[in-house]
Write an enzyme that holds these catalytic residues in place. Sequence first.
Site: not given
Length: 220
Positions: A92-95, A52
């Site tokens: 993880g995170g925005d992935e 993102l």
Amino acid sequence: ENKKAEEKIQSLATHDSLTGLPNRAMFTQLLDHAILSAKRNSKMLAVLFVDLDRFKTINDTKGHDAGDQLLITIARRYQSALRASDVVCRQGGDEFVILIEDVHKPNELKRVAAHIISTTYEPVILLGDECRVTASVGISVYPSDGEDAQTLMKHADIAMYCAKEQGKNDYKFYSKDLQSVSMGRLAIERNLRLALERHELSLHYQAKVNFKTGAITGVE
């Protein structure tokens, strides 16, 4: 109660606690099985790595609760946009990482990637405000771009970073040319870090001269 506790522990070990999607470990297992099946049946599959683009901005300006809500919304959209047989994972995170099985032609993946990008861009209401994010997508295809899970995910990641560097909100297929560019960039970064540590960089000033008077008026 023991049974429910065991199921909860198992779910936490294999799924992302925020979105409920399979986590990286679970996705790798599913991808390994899919590769074995594709090899046995001489079929193609694809891995799509999705990042993102404006998530950090929203997370920083509206807070982590808004960021979490955005991730949950995007996860649900991806699940609805794809076939039941396709697997969406939160890396993880925005992935996110997506597994597409039974690919007949690589060109089919262009439509899938474009659909993911358009789905991502639909507005999301966060704390009363309409927000939008875009997505950069990297695509690797079995068996041409790799024959194991680690290689396919690495190559999809390289393609995703290329899409991000070339303007974001787009998709790229992995190619050996992309890898050579990526490796060259990593080599430059590594050498620059070493140059700093070894004090190999020097700073030079160029004089600014007034052509009428010949006087030095500054430097750059």
